[in-house]
Design a protein around this motif. Structure first.
Motif, PDB file in Angstrom:
ATOM      1  N   GLU A   1      -3.565   0.984  -6.740  1.00 19.58           N
ATOM      2  CA  GLU A   1      -2.411   0.158  -6.928  1.00 19.58           C
ATOM      3  C   GLU A   1      -1.296   0.404  -5.763  1.00 19.58           C
ATOM      4  O   GLU A   1      -0.671  -0.756  -5.519  1.00 19.58           O
ATOM      5  CB  GLU A   1      -1.614   1.220  -8.095  1.00 19.58           C
ATOM      6  N   PHE A   2      -1.288   1.748  -4.977  1.00 18.50           N
ATOM      7  CA  PHE A   2      -0.457   1.818  -3.906  1.00 18.50           C
ATOM      8  C   PHE A   2      -0.935   0.830  -2.708  1.00 18.50           C
ATOM      9  O   PHE A   2       0.344   0.503  -1.965  1.00 18.50           O
ATOM     10  CB  PHE A   2      -0.943   3.116  -3.238  1.00 18.50           C
ATOM     11  N   ALA A   3      -2.083  -0.023  -2.784  1.00 20.31           N
ATOM     12  CA  ALA A   3      -2.242  -0.930  -1.661  1.00 20.31           C
ATOM     13  C   ALA A   3      -1.903  -2.308  -2.012  1.00 20.31           C
ATOM     14  O   ALA A   3      -2.052  -2.949  -1.153  1.00 20.31           O
ATOM     15  CB  ALA A   3      -3.853  -1.000  -1.458  1.00 20.31           C
ATOM     16  N   ALA A   4      -1.141  -2.431  -3.143  1.00 22.48           N
ATOM     17  CA  ALA A   4      -0.823  -3.932  -3.548  1.00 22.48           C
ATOM     18  C   ALA A   4       0.361  -4.247  -2.279  1.00 22.48           C
ATOM     19  O   ALA A   4       1.356  -3.392  -1.970  1.00 22.48           O
ATOM     20  CB  ALA A   4      -0.208  -3.860  -4.514  1.00 22.48           C
ATOM     21  N   GLY A   5       0.163  -5.488  -1.766  1.00 23.64           N
ATOM     22  CA  GLY A   5       1.312  -5.699  -0.842  1.00 23.64           C
ATOM     23  C   GLY A   5       0.802  -5.362   0.541  1.00 23.64           C
ATOM     24  O   GLY A   5       1.748  -6.078   1.627  1.00 23.64           O
ATOM     25  N   ILE A   6       0.112  -4.672   0.853  1.00 22.44           N
ATOM     26  CA  ILE A   6      -0.556  -4.451   2.317  1.00 22.44           C
ATOM     27  C   ILE A   6      -1.510  -5.522   2.851  1.00 22.44           C
ATOM     28  O   ILE A   6      -2.548  -5.524   2.099  1.00 22.44           O
ATOM     29  CB  ILE A   6      -1.099  -3.019   2.439  1.00 22.44           C
ATOM     30  N   PRO A   7      -1.108  -6.158   3.854  1.00 17.32           N
ATOM     31  CA  PRO A   7      -1.979  -7.166   4.141  1.00 17.32           C
ATOM     32  C   PRO A   7      -3.163  -6.695   4.973  1.00 17.32           C
ATOM     33  O   PRO A   7      -3.309  -5.713   5.595  1.00 17.32           O
ATOM     34  CB  PRO A   7      -1.151  -8.145   5.154  1.00 17.32           C
TER      35      PRO A   7
ATOM     36  N   ILE B   1      -1.888  -0.111 -15.164  1.00 13.24           N
ATOM     37  CA  ILE B   1      -2.415  -0.452 -13.685  1.00 13.24           C
ATOM     38  C   ILE B   1      -1.456  -1.625 -13.183  1.00 13.24           C
ATOM     39  O   ILE B   1      -0.905  -1.662 -12.246  1.00 13.24           O
ATOM     40  CB  ILE B   1      -3.675  -0.813 -13.423  1.00 13.24           C
ATOM     41  N   GLU B   2      -1.645  -2.824 -13.771  1.00 17.86           N
ATOM     42  CA  GLU B   2      -0.756  -4.177 -13.515  1.00 17.86           C
ATOM     43  C   GLU B   2       0.759  -3.877 -13.378  1.00 17.86           C
ATOM     44  O   GLU B   2       1.475  -4.280 -12.520  1.00 17.86           O
ATOM     45  CB  GLU B   2      -0.979  -5.065 -14.762  1.00 17.86           C
ATOM     46  N   GLN B   3       1.251  -2.970 -14.557  1.00 16.92           N
ATOM     47  CA  GLN B   3       2.653  -2.669 -14.209  1.00 16.92           C
ATOM     48  C   GLN B   3       3.255  -1.848 -12.810  1.00 16.92           C
ATOM     49  O   GLN B   3       4.201  -2.098 -12.363  1.00 16.92           O
ATOM     50  CB  GLN B   3       3.010  -1.794 -15.405  1.00 16.92           C
ATOM     51  N   THR B   4       2.015  -0.924 -12.674  1.00 11.99           N
ATOM     52  CA  THR B   4       2.215   0.028 -11.395  1.00 11.99           C
ATOM     53  C   THR B   4       2.124  -0.980 -10.188  1.00 11.99           C
ATOM     54  O   THR B   4       3.003  -1.196  -9.315  1.00 11.99           O
ATOM     55  CB  THR B   4       1.332   1.039 -11.294  1.00 11.99           C
ATOM     56  N   VAL B   5       1.346  -1.938 -10.096  1.00  9.10           N
ATOM     57  CA  VAL B   5       1.328  -2.872  -9.037  1.00  9.10           C
ATOM     58  C   VAL B   5       2.363  -3.631  -9.028  1.00  9.10           C
ATOM     59  O   VAL B   5       2.857  -3.942  -7.980  1.00  9.10           O
ATOM     60  CB  VAL B   5       0.021  -3.714  -9.095  1.00  9.10           C
ATOM     61  N   LYS B   6       2.861  -4.194 -10.012  1.00 10.88           N
ATOM     62  CA  LYS B   6       4.106  -5.025 -10.055  1.00 10.88           C
ATOM     63  C   LYS B   6       5.439  -4.150  -9.299  1.00 10.88           C
ATOM     64  O   LYS B   6       6.172  -4.817  -8.587  1.00 10.88           O
ATOM     65  CB  LYS B   6       4.531  -5.437 -11.311  1.00 10.88           C
ATOM     66  N   GLN B   7       5.589  -2.891 -10.027  1.00 10.53           N
ATOM     67  CA  GLN B   7       6.509  -2.075  -9.254  1.00 10.53           C
ATOM     68  C   GLN B   7       6.438  -1.902  -7.942  1.00 10.53           C
ATOM     69  O   GLN B   7       7.447  -1.865  -6.990  1.00 10.53           O
ATOM     70  CB  GLN B   7       6.562  -0.739 -10.197  1.00 10.53           C
ATOM     71  N   ASN B   8       5.427  -1.762  -7.450  1.00 10.33           N
ATOM     72  CA  ASN B   8       5.003  -1.346  -6.148  1.00 10.33           C
ATOM     73  C   ASN B   8       5.426  -2.358  -5.404  1.00 10.33           C
ATOM     74  O   ASN B   8       5.997  -2.459  -4.368  1.00 10.33           O
ATOM     75  CB  ASN B   8       3.588  -0.940  -5.745  1.00 10.33           C
ATOM     76  N   LEU B   9       4.944  -3.768  -5.601  1.00 19.35           N
ATOM     77  CA  LEU B   9       5.260  -4.756  -5.024  1.00 19.35           C
ATOM     78  C   LEU B   9       6.689  -5.320  -4.938  1.00 19.35           C
ATOM     79  O   LEU B   9       7.320  -5.691  -4.179  1.00 19.35           O
ATOM     80  CB  LEU B   9       4.304  -6.270  -5.861  1.00 19.35           C
TER      81      LEU B   9
END
Ligand SMILES: Cc1cc2nc3c(=O)[nH]c(=O)nc-3n(C[C@H](O)[C@H](O)[C@H](O)COP(=O)(O)OP(=O)(O)OC[C@H]3O[C@@H](n4cnc5c(N)ncnc54)[C@H](O)[C@@H]3O)c2cc1C
Length: 210
Positions: free
Chosen positions: A32-38, A109-117
Protein backbone atom coordinates in the motif's frame (compact mmCIF):
# COMPACT_ATOMS: atom_id res chain seq x y z
CA UNK A 1 5.33 -18.46 8.31
CA UNK A 2 4.71 -19.52 4.72
CA UNK A 3 1.04 -20.10 5.56
CA UNK A 4 0.52 -16.48 6.60
CA UNK A 5 2.35 -15.04 3.59
CA UNK A 6 1.31 -14.95 -0.02
CA UNK A 7 3.98 -14.68 -2.64
CA UNK A 8 3.65 -12.54 -5.77
CA UNK A 9 6.09 -13.08 -8.61
CA UNK A 10 6.53 -10.14 -11.01
CA UNK A 11 8.84 -9.02 -13.81
CA UNK A 12 11.13 -6.11 -12.92
CA UNK A 13 9.91 -4.15 -15.96
CA UNK A 14 6.33 -4.17 -14.71
CA UNK A 15 5.02 -0.78 -13.66
CA UNK A 16 4.94 -0.45 -9.89
CA UNK A 17 1.38 0.90 -10.11
CA UNK A 18 0.30 -2.26 -11.98
CA UNK A 19 1.78 -4.42 -9.24
CA UNK A 20 0.03 -2.32 -6.56
CA UNK A 21 -3.26 -2.73 -8.47
CA UNK A 22 -2.69 -6.50 -8.73
CA UNK A 23 -2.13 -6.80 -4.99
CA UNK A 24 -5.34 -4.86 -4.27
CA UNK A 25 -7.33 -7.03 -6.68
CA UNK A 26 -5.98 -10.14 -4.97
CA UNK A 27 -6.56 -8.88 -1.41
CA UNK A 28 -2.87 -8.85 -0.56
CA UNK A 29 -1.51 -6.32 1.90
CA UNK A 30 2.05 -4.95 2.10
CA UNK A 31 2.49 -2.74 -0.94
CA UNK A 32 0.00 0.00 0.00
CA UNK A 33 2.86 2.40 0.79
CA UNK A 34 4.04 2.24 -2.85
CA UNK A 35 0.85 3.76 -4.27
CA UNK A 36 1.72 6.89 -6.22
CA UNK A 37 5.44 6.15 -6.58
CA UNK A 38 6.14 6.29 -10.33
CA UNK A 39 8.39 3.92 -12.26
CA UNK A 40 8.96 0.20 -12.60
CA UNK A 41 9.07 -2.51 -9.97
CA UNK A 42 12.79 -3.07 -10.71
CA UNK A 43 13.56 0.64 -10.35
CA UNK A 44 11.68 0.78 -7.05
CA UNK A 45 13.63 -2.20 -5.72
CA UNK A 46 16.99 -0.87 -6.98
CA UNK A 47 16.25 2.48 -5.26
CA UNK A 48 14.65 0.82 -2.22
CA UNK A 49 11.80 3.25 -2.84
CA UNK A 50 9.36 4.01 -0.09
CA UNK A 51 7.90 6.46 2.34
CA UNK A 52 8.89 7.70 5.78
CA UNK A 53 8.04 4.42 7.48
CA UNK A 54 8.15 1.70 4.83
CA UNK A 55 10.22 0.73 1.83
CA UNK A 56 10.67 -2.10 -0.68
CA UNK A 57 13.10 -3.97 1.58
CA UNK A 58 10.19 -4.97 3.81
CA UNK A 59 8.33 -7.00 1.19
CA UNK A 60 11.03 -8.69 -0.89
CA UNK A 61 11.32 -12.48 -0.60
CA UNK A 62 13.92 -12.92 -3.34
CA UNK A 63 15.25 -11.41 -6.58
CA UNK A 64 16.34 -12.99 -9.85
CA UNK A 65 19.52 -11.16 -10.88
CA UNK A 66 21.34 -11.17 -14.22
CA UNK A 67 25.11 -10.77 -14.08
CA UNK A 68 25.82 -8.56 -17.13
CA UNK A 69 29.42 -9.72 -17.47
CA UNK A 70 28.99 -13.49 -17.35
CA UNK A 71 25.35 -13.50 -18.49
CA UNK A 72 24.46 -15.81 -15.61
CA UNK A 73 21.32 -15.76 -13.52
CA UNK A 74 21.16 -16.12 -9.77
CA UNK A 75 18.42 -15.93 -7.19
CA UNK A 76 19.25 -13.84 -4.15
CA UNK A 77 17.21 -14.36 -1.00
CA UNK A 78 16.17 -11.42 1.16
CA UNK A 79 18.79 -12.30 3.79
CA UNK A 80 21.54 -11.94 1.17
CA UNK A 81 20.39 -8.49 0.03
CA UNK A 82 21.87 -5.34 1.53
CA UNK A 83 19.13 -2.73 1.54
CA UNK A 84 19.64 0.69 3.10
CA UNK A 85 17.90 4.08 2.86
CA UNK A 86 16.98 4.47 -0.86
CA UNK A 87 19.74 2.04 -1.81
CA UNK A 88 20.34 -1.63 -2.62
CA UNK A 89 23.75 -3.17 -3.27
CA UNK A 90 23.20 -4.97 -6.57
CA UNK A 91 25.52 -7.40 -8.36
CA UNK A 92 23.55 -7.10 -11.62
CA UNK A 93 20.20 -6.34 -13.24
CA UNK A 94 16.98 -7.32 -11.49
CA UNK A 95 14.97 -9.52 -13.85
CA UNK A 96 12.10 -10.37 -11.54
CA UNK A 97 11.10 -10.32 -7.91
CA UNK A 98 9.11 -12.39 -5.46
CA UNK A 99 7.19 -10.24 -3.01
CA UNK A 100 6.03 -11.57 0.36
CA UNK A 101 2.60 -10.13 1.15
CA UNK A 102 -0.21 -10.93 3.56
CA UNK A 103 -3.80 -11.81 2.75
CA UNK A 104 -6.09 -9.08 4.11
CA UNK A 105 -9.45 -7.45 3.65
CA UNK A 106 -9.61 -5.86 0.21
CA UNK A 107 -11.68 -2.87 1.30
CA UNK A 108 -9.15 -2.01 3.99
CA UNK A 109 -6.23 -2.32 1.55
CA UNK A 110 -8.04 -0.07 -0.92
CA UNK A 111 -8.79 2.48 1.81
CA UNK A 112 -5.14 2.62 2.87
CA UNK A 113 -4.05 3.07 -0.76
CA UNK A 114 -6.58 5.89 -1.21
CA UNK A 115 -5.41 7.62 1.99
CA UNK A 116 -1.77 7.32 0.93
CA UNK A 117 -2.54 8.75 -2.52
CA UNK A 118 -4.56 11.59 -1.03
CA UNK A 119 -1.72 12.46 1.35
CA UNK A 120 0.91 12.27 -1.41
CA UNK A 121 -1.15 14.33 -3.85
CA UNK A 122 -1.77 17.06 -1.28
CA UNK A 123 1.82 17.34 -0.01
CA UNK A 124 3.94 16.74 -3.13
CA UNK A 125 3.97 18.36 -6.60
CA UNK A 126 2.90 15.13 -8.30
CA UNK A 127 1.57 16.86 -11.42
CA UNK A 128 4.81 18.74 -12.15
CA UNK A 129 7.79 17.36 -14.08
CA UNK A 130 10.35 16.25 -11.51
CA UNK A 131 12.53 13.33 -10.47
CA UNK A 132 10.85 13.02 -7.08
CA UNK A 133 12.54 14.02 -3.83
CA UNK A 134 15.93 15.36 -4.81
CA UNK A 135 17.89 14.97 -1.55
CA UNK A 136 18.02 12.26 1.09
CA UNK A 137 16.75 13.13 4.52
CA UNK A 138 19.76 13.46 6.85
CA UNK A 139 19.98 10.65 9.45
CA UNK A 140 18.94 13.06 12.21
CA UNK A 141 17.47 16.51 12.56
CA UNK A 142 15.23 18.24 10.06
CA UNK A 143 14.24 16.43 6.85
CA UNK A 144 15.74 17.76 3.61
CA UNK A 145 12.54 19.57 2.54
CA UNK A 146 12.36 21.50 5.80
CA UNK A 147 16.07 22.44 5.65
CA UNK A 148 15.60 23.77 2.12
CA UNK A 149 12.37 25.60 2.97
CA UNK A 150 13.81 27.18 6.12
CA UNK A 151 16.87 28.27 4.12
CA UNK A 152 14.41 30.44 2.19
CA UNK A 153 14.67 28.54 -1.07
CA UNK A 154 11.02 27.71 -1.87
CA UNK A 155 10.25 29.09 -5.33
CA UNK A 156 13.95 29.79 -6.07
CA UNK A 157 14.53 29.53 -9.84
CA UNK A 158 17.46 29.03 -12.16
CA UNK A 159 16.01 29.47 -15.64
CA UNK A 160 13.32 26.77 -15.96
CA UNK A 161 14.37 24.84 -12.84
CA UNK A 162 12.53 25.74 -9.64
CA UNK A 163 12.36 24.64 -6.01
CA UNK A 164 8.74 23.52 -5.70
CA UNK A 165 6.37 25.79 -3.77
CA UNK A 166 4.48 22.70 -2.59
CA UNK A 167 7.43 20.64 -1.29
CA UNK A 168 10.91 22.16 -1.13
CA UNK A 169 12.69 18.83 -1.67
CA UNK A 170 11.37 18.74 -5.25
CA UNK A 171 13.17 20.48 -8.11
CA UNK A 172 10.59 20.93 -10.83
CA UNK A 173 10.98 21.68 -14.51
CA UNK A 174 8.64 24.60 -15.21
CA UNK A 175 8.92 23.98 -18.95
CA UNK A 176 12.31 24.58 -20.48
CA UNK A 177 14.83 23.62 -17.77
CA UNK A 178 18.01 21.99 -19.01
CA UNK A 179 19.95 19.39 -17.07
CA UNK A 180 22.49 22.16 -16.39
CA UNK A 181 19.79 24.39 -14.84
CA UNK A 182 18.70 21.58 -12.52
CA UNK A 183 22.28 20.79 -11.48
CA UNK A 184 23.02 24.51 -10.92
CA UNK A 185 19.96 24.76 -8.68
CA UNK A 186 21.03 21.57 -6.88
CA UNK A 187 24.46 23.13 -6.17
CA UNK A 188 22.85 26.37 -5.01
CA UNK A 189 20.59 24.44 -2.61
CA UNK A 190 23.53 22.42 -1.24
CA UNK A 191 25.57 25.58 -0.67
CA UNK A 192 22.75 27.57 0.92
CA UNK A 193 21.65 24.75 3.25
CA UNK A 194 25.26 24.17 4.27
CA UNK A 195 25.85 27.87 4.96
CA UNK A 196 22.60 28.11 6.94
CA UNK A 197 22.57 24.83 8.88
CA UNK A 198 26.04 23.27 8.38
CA UNK A 199 24.29 20.20 6.94
CA UNK A 200 25.74 18.51 3.86
CA UNK A 201 22.83 17.28 1.75
CA UNK A 202 23.25 14.10 -0.29
CA UNK A 203 21.20 13.50 -3.41
CA UNK A 204 18.53 10.82 -3.50
CA UNK A 205 18.28 11.33 -7.28
CA UNK A 206 21.17 9.56 -8.99
CA UNK A 207 23.11 12.04 -11.13
CA UNK A 208 24.83 10.36 -14.08
CA UNK A 209 27.86 11.83 -15.84
CA UNK A 210 28.07 15.02 -13.75
C1 LIG B 1 6.39 12.66 -8.65
C2 LIG B 1 7.36 11.65 -8.09
C3 LIG B 1 7.14 11.11 -6.84
C4 LIG B 1 8.03 10.18 -6.30
N1 LIG B 1 7.79 9.69 -5.05
C5 LIG B 1 8.66 8.82 -4.50
C6 LIG B 1 8.44 8.32 -3.18
O1 LIG B 1 7.46 8.63 -2.52
N2 LIG B 1 9.35 7.46 -2.67
C7 LIG B 1 10.46 7.07 -3.37
O2 LIG B 1 11.24 6.28 -2.84
N3 LIG B 1 10.70 7.52 -4.63
C8 LIG B 1 9.82 8.39 -5.20
N4 LIG B 1 10.06 8.88 -6.46
C9 LIG B 1 11.29 8.46 -7.17
C10 LIG B 1 11.09 7.34 -8.21
O3 LIG B 1 9.76 7.10 -8.45
C11 LIG B 1 11.75 6.07 -7.77
O4 LIG B 1 13.10 6.24 -7.61
C12 LIG B 1 11.44 4.96 -8.80
O5 LIG B 1 11.15 3.84 -8.02
C13 LIG B 1 12.51 4.65 -9.81
O6 LIG B 1 11.98 3.71 -10.74
P1 LIG B 1 12.28 3.83 -12.30
O7 LIG B 1 11.71 2.60 -12.93
O8 LIG B 1 11.84 5.15 -12.81
O9 LIG B 1 13.85 3.69 -12.28
P2 LIG B 1 14.95 4.64 -12.96
O10 LIG B 1 14.79 6.03 -12.46
O11 LIG B 1 14.96 4.38 -14.41
O12 LIG B 1 16.24 4.00 -12.30
C14 LIG B 1 16.60 4.26 -10.98
C15 LIG B 1 17.88 3.48 -10.66
O13 LIG B 1 17.56 2.10 -10.56
C16 LIG B 1 18.32 1.35 -11.50
N5 LIG B 1 17.43 0.31 -12.04
C17 LIG B 1 16.23 0.47 -12.64
N6 LIG B 1 15.71 -0.72 -12.98
C18 LIG B 1 16.61 -1.67 -12.59
C19 LIG B 1 16.65 -3.11 -12.68
N7 LIG B 1 15.67 -3.81 -13.24
N8 LIG B 1 17.75 -3.74 -12.18
C20 LIG B 1 18.76 -3.04 -11.61
N9 LIG B 1 18.78 -1.68 -11.49
C21 LIG B 1 17.72 -1.01 -11.98
C22 LIG B 1 18.78 2.35 -12.56
O14 LIG B 1 19.97 1.93 -13.16
C23 LIG B 1 18.96 3.61 -11.74
O15 LIG B 1 20.21 3.64 -11.10
C24 LIG B 1 9.17 9.79 -7.03
C25 LIG B 1 9.38 10.31 -8.31
C26 LIG B 1 8.50 11.24 -8.84
C27 LIG B 1 8.75 11.78 -10.21
Amino acid sequence: SALEKSLVYAAAGERLSTVVRFTIDNSLSGLEFAAGIPGTLGGAIAMNAGTKNQDMSGIIADLLILDQTNLTLQTLERKDLEFSYRHLELPGIIISATLALKPADRTRIEQTVKQNLLYKNSTQPVAAASAGCFFKNPPKGMPAGELIEKSGLKGMKINGAMVSQIHANYIINTGDATCGDILSLKKHIEKTVFNTYKVKLETEVRVEGE
